[in-house]
Design a protein around this motif. Structure first.
Motif, short mmCIF file in Angstrom:
data_model
loop_
_atom_site.label_atom_id
_atom_site.label_comp_id
_atom_site.label_asym_id
_atom_site.label_seq_id
_atom_site.Cartn_x
_atom_site.Cartn_y
_atom_site.Cartn_z
N UNK A 44 17.23 -16.30 -23.94
CA UNK A 44 17.91 -16.74 -22.71
C UNK A 44 18.46 -15.56 -21.94
N UNK A 45 18.39 -15.65 -20.66
CA UNK A 45 18.94 -14.58 -19.84
C UNK A 45 20.45 -14.69 -19.79
N UNK A 46 21.12 -13.63 -19.41
CA UNK A 46 22.58 -13.65 -19.33
C UNK A 46 23.05 -14.67 -18.29
N UNK A 47 22.30 -14.76 -17.19
CA UNK A 47 22.68 -15.73 -16.16
C UNK A 47 22.56 -17.15 -16.66
N UNK A 48 21.50 -17.45 -17.42
CA UNK A 48 21.31 -18.80 -17.95
C UNK A 48 22.42 -19.16 -18.92
N UNK A 49 22.77 -18.17 -19.76
CA UNK A 49 23.83 -18.42 -20.75
C UNK A 49 25.16 -18.70 -20.04
N UNK A 50 25.47 -17.95 -19.01
CA UNK A 50 26.73 -18.17 -18.29
C UNK A 50 26.77 -19.56 -17.65
N UNK A 51 25.62 -19.95 -17.13
CA UNK A 51 25.57 -21.29 -16.51
C UNK A 51 25.82 -22.38 -17.54
N UNK A 52 25.15 -22.28 -18.69
CA UNK A 52 25.35 -23.28 -19.75
C UNK A 52 26.78 -23.24 -20.29
N UNK A 53 27.35 -22.03 -20.39
CA UNK A 53 28.71 -21.90 -20.90
C UNK A 53 29.72 -22.57 -19.96
N UNK A 54 29.51 -22.40 -18.68
CA UNK A 54 30.42 -23.03 -17.71
C UNK A 54 30.37 -24.56 -17.83
N UNK A 55 29.16 -25.10 -18.00
CA UNK A 55 29.04 -26.55 -18.16
C UNK A 55 29.67 -27.01 -19.46
N UNK A 56 29.47 -26.23 -20.54
CA UNK A 56 30.05 -26.60 -21.84
C UNK A 56 31.57 -26.56 -21.80
N UNK A 57 32.12 -25.57 -21.12
CA UNK A 57 33.58 -25.49 -21.02
C UNK A 57 34.14 -26.67 -20.21
N UNK A 58 33.41 -27.09 -19.20
CA UNK A 58 33.83 -28.28 -18.43
C UNK A 58 33.79 -29.53 -19.30
N UNK A 59 32.73 -29.63 -20.11
CA UNK A 59 32.63 -30.79 -21.02
C UNK A 59 33.77 -30.77 -22.04
N UNK A 60 34.13 -29.59 -22.53
CA UNK A 60 35.24 -29.49 -23.49
C UNK A 60 36.57 -29.90 -22.86
N UNK A 61 36.77 -29.48 -21.61
CA UNK A 61 38.01 -29.85 -20.92
C UNK A 61 38.10 -31.37 -20.74
N UNK A 62 36.99 -31.98 -20.39
CA UNK A 62 36.99 -33.44 -20.21
C UNK A 62 37.23 -34.15 -21.53
N UNK A 63 36.57 -33.65 -22.61
CA UNK A 63 36.76 -34.27 -23.92
C UNK A 63 38.20 -34.10 -24.39
N UNK A 64 38.77 -32.94 -24.17
CA UNK A 64 40.16 -32.69 -24.58
C UNK A 64 41.14 -33.56 -23.80
N UNK A 65 40.81 -33.80 -22.52
CA UNK A 65 41.68 -34.63 -21.69
C UNK A 65 41.76 -36.06 -22.21
N UNK A 66 40.70 -36.51 -22.87
CA UNK A 66 40.67 -37.89 -23.37
C UNK A 66 41.11 -37.99 -24.83
N UNK A 67 41.52 -36.90 -25.40
CA UNK A 67 41.90 -36.86 -26.81
C UNK A 67 43.39 -36.53 -26.95
N UNK A 68 43.98 -36.96 -28.05
CA UNK A 68 45.35 -36.56 -28.34
C UNK A 68 46.33 -37.72 -28.27
#
Length: 480
Positions: free
Chosen positions: A255-279
């Motif tokens: 994977x290129x660095x640009x592709x990895x950054x794009x996927x990481x940004x989406x994954x971090x957004x998914x984590x934030x949403x999941x964390x918001x619904x947990x606890x």
């Protein structure tokens, strides 16, 4: 010899004269007695003999008598007495149905709910954020609010009940201001967590499902961050720039660095949403909302060790309510704002209040009507139609009056001082529809005095003369 014969004859003659006298006296006495008897009989017979004029006089109706009563100088107060019932107003009960999760592991399924603590008693006043009862190790507490706890409040939830929760937490000193009003966000979770910690209980959480989602999202982020770090090392070692962000892979297939950054940004957004619904969350089984505090405990029908089969605590959602039952015929005497005296014959307690409102006619047993007061409690002792009076206290009602049937007394009208008063029967209307009384003088002469009437009470009515004179002590005609 001849002389002796002559003396005997003389004696006999004397004796014979005496007998004649006795007989004569007896005849005279008998005649006198007969005369007396005849006279008495004549008098007796005369008593039964009447002339036509006397007979007419004896059968004539007697002259009618006049009934009078004195004019009095007194203070008049018109009072109305009725019955009333104290109710608890609207109540709300806590009926736990489940045990909240306090970690990522769900509680044992099928476990029976058990009362493990009772911290309050009937009629106690309780504040917000204080455990009242404990079941299966979990607290039941009260918070201020109008909306009942009809659902579990989870992170990410929105609505008026979330606004209510945020205001309740703010009132206890736990800030939620960084969240949007009505949105259960991170600040609301943290405030709720602090409340549970203050009460001494681990905060309830959403459970294993949301925790697993967060864990998976975090692992995805960690993996992508590792890939991004490796790509940076590779670029640094080869000295070649990464491909464009849109390129799917480098020349060697990684994977290129640009592709990895794009996927990481989406994954971090998914984590934030999941964390918001947990606890931390708020289970409906653990909270009771009431409009005003402190709240009054109506009943605590459980003890430690009891299984939870019904409500564990019931609270009054508002103050006690007093509803009076007014006879419809007295409606014209009563209006809002009047003062009342309240007496409980059972306990001897006395208090005061004012009429808040007069309701519509209630006819027990009629179609479409009932005998429940607006507070939701049944009105006791109602047999006929009545007008419900809502009565508010001058100060707060004594909690010892809850559920009691009481006597309510109100003064419908009162004179400011002593006034002329006569029996109601003495006031008549003349041909011109004017009200008047008839005064009888000591001589028996009568005169008419026109009057205006005022307050009436206990069979007496206030009168003010408009023509003629009228004084206390005068006697007025009340009947004939």
């Amino acid at each position: 010899m001849g002389n002796e014969s002559t003396g005997g004859e003389a004696g006999n003659a004397a004796a014979g004269g005496t007998g004649v006298l006795v007989r004569r006296r007896r005849l005279v006495l008998a005649a006198a007695l007969a005369a007396v008897a005849v006279s008495g009989g004549g008098l007796t017979a005369a008593g039964f003999v009447q002339s036509p004029a006397q007979a007419a006089a004896d059968t004539r109706a007697p002259r009618p008598s006049v009934l009078t009563a004195p004019v009095q100088l007194q203070v008049l107060r018109s009072t109305v007495v009725l019955r009333g019932t104290f109710s608890n107003g609207r109540t709300v009960s806590s009926l736990p149905s489940s045990v909240a999760t306090t970690s990522a592991t769900a509680p044992g399924a099928g476990a029976a709910l058990m009362v493990t603590g009772v911290f309050v008693h009937q009629d106690q006043k309780v504040a917000a954020g204080v455990p009242l009862v404990e079941y299966s190790g979990r607290p039941v507490f009260v918070l201020p609010g109008e909306i009942p706890a009809y659902r579990d409040l989870l992170p990410g939830a929105t609505g008026k009940d979330v606004v209510q929760l945020q205001k309740a937490l703010e009132s206890l000193g736990y800030s939620t201001t960084s969240d949007n009003s009505g949105t259960f966000g991170h600040a609301t979770k943290m405030a709720l967590t602090r409340l549970y910690e203050k009460m001494g209980y681990p905060p309830p959480v959403t459970g294993a499902a949301t925790a697993a989602t967060v864990k998976a999202a975090r692992q995805r982020v960690d993996a992508l961050r590792s890939q991004a770090a490796q790509a940076s090392v590779r670029i640094a070692s080869t000295g070649t720039a990464s491909s464009a962000a849109g390129a799917p892979a480098a020349a060697d297939g990684s994977p290129t660095q640009g592709s990895i950054k794009h996927q990481l940004a989406q994954a971090e957004e998914d984590l934030a949403q999941a964390s918001a619904l947990d606890g931390t969350m708020l289970p409906a089984s653990e909270v009771v909302f009431v409009p005003s505090l402190p709240a009054r405990v109506v009943s605590v029908p459980v003890a430690v060790g009891d299984p939870v089969k019904g409500p564990v605590v019931t609270l009054a959602r508002g103050a006690m309510q007093l509803t009076g039952m007014l006879d419809p015929s007295d409606q014209g005497l009563v209006k809002a704002g009047m003062s009342v005296q309240v007496l409980s014959e059972t306990s001897g307690l006395q208090t005061t209040g004012t009429i808040d409102s007069v309701g519509s006619l209630v006819t027990p047993g009629a179609a479409g009507t009932g005998t429940a007061d607006p507070g939701g409690a049944a009105v006791a002792g109602t047999g006929g139609a009545y007008l419900p009076l809502r009565i508010k206290p001058v100060h707060s009602w004594d909690s010892r009056l809850a559920g009691q049937d009481v006597r309510i007394t109100l003064t419908a009208a009162s004179t400011s001082g002593a006034v002329l008063a006569v029996p109601e029967a003495a006031v008549l209307a003349d041909a011109q529809a004017r009200t008047a009384v008839t005064v009888q003088d000591p001589s028996g002469a009568q005169r008419t005095v026109t009057v205006t009437t005022g307050v009436s009470a206990d069979g007496m009515v206030q009168v003010t003369p408009t023509s003629g004179t009228l004084h206390a002590g005068d006697r007025v005609v009340v009947g004939q």
